[in-house]
Design an enzyme around this catalytic site. Sequence first.
Site, PDB file in Angstrom:
ATOM      1  N   HIS A  85       0.820  -1.228   0.000  1.00 13.46           N
ATOM      2  CA  HIS A  85       0.000   0.000   0.000  1.00 13.46           C
ATOM      3  C   HIS A  85       0.849   1.271   0.000  1.00 13.46           C
ATOM      4  CE1 HIS A  85      -3.639  -2.283   0.440  1.00 13.46           C
ATOM      5  NE2 HIS A  85      -3.281  -2.792   1.605  1.00 13.46           N
ATOM      6  N   HIS A 107      -6.134  -7.531  -0.747  1.00 11.72           N
ATOM      7  CA  HIS A 107      -6.292  -6.098  -0.993  1.00 11.72           C
ATOM      8  C   HIS A 107      -5.522  -5.689  -2.246  1.00 11.72           C
ATOM      9  CE1 HIS A 107      -6.658  -6.628   3.446  1.00 11.72           C
ATOM     10  NE2 HIS A 107      -7.717  -5.856   3.258  1.00 11.72           N
TER      11      HIS A 107
END
Length: 313
Positions: free
Chosen positions: A123, A162
Amino acid sequence: MPTFLVTDPAFLGYDSPDHPDSSKRLRGILDDLERRPLWREVSPLPARPVTHEELVAVHSPAMVDAVEKACQSGYGFIDADTPVSPETLVAAWAAAGGVLQAIDAVMREGGNAFCLVRPPGHHAGPDQAMAFCLFNNVAVGARYAQRRHGCARVAIIDWDIHHGNGTQDTFYTDGSVFYLSLHRSPYFPETGRSDETGTGPGAGCTLNIPLPFKTSREEYLAAFRRGLAAIEAFHPEFILVSAGFDAHRQDPIGGWCLETTDYATLTAAVTDLADRCCQGRVVSVLEGGYHPDALPESIANHLEALRKALPAA
Ligand SMILES: [Zn+2]
């Protein structure tokens, strides 16, 4: 040829109360692995601290500065989900540097590697740390494989539940790094639509496969193979894996469609591809995965499949 396993005491050296990415999580993985015959079949590799120059190949100098200052100033959070401390910084440097050690080892000796690192990275983007991630370990690794070892084209396969928005952002306009992500959608961080495919020289080098919550294992594995076919057409010279295990059906954060043994299937598909296009060069890097039993077992399946992909020593 060896399967290298990157571990380092730094990854056990920080914590934040009640955070899912705890040192207990990593301790559980190590305790499980140490009990398996597999533990004696892999080659341990220590991490090293990443250098500033290696970090700024991916992150802006201002971002690296901000992360390092936030960590060095004490104990707190850099965003709502991401704890920082001096010890976290030491681990983050070692996590990125550990991936580089693995790349050096695979380029030097052949074989493949798994990096049992924390904090995770996918991320973290060029300009921000985010969601448990300080530096983007896999992205730093991709740039290093290019600059240090002359690998012109690198592929990143991200099977964490994710979307790896930080990795996508890093290479979106690049063209020399192919980013494949299979992820649950809609879901955090709400990026990774199928029409996000890259721009400029990077057009066609991002492949997002968002899948709904009710996806079956069979549908997931078929989609994964479609993604790998696109990577094969890219002719990568090195493959990195953002190996999250939070798409496991028991995972407390993800809780999706995969079984423990599916991680062996995914891994074998990747190593088969790597054998065909880049002399088996695969370095896999831990991202998410939080179930105390399913996570170690999934990792053991992954590591065993990496080991089985190589000729016996
Ligand atoms: Zn995840």
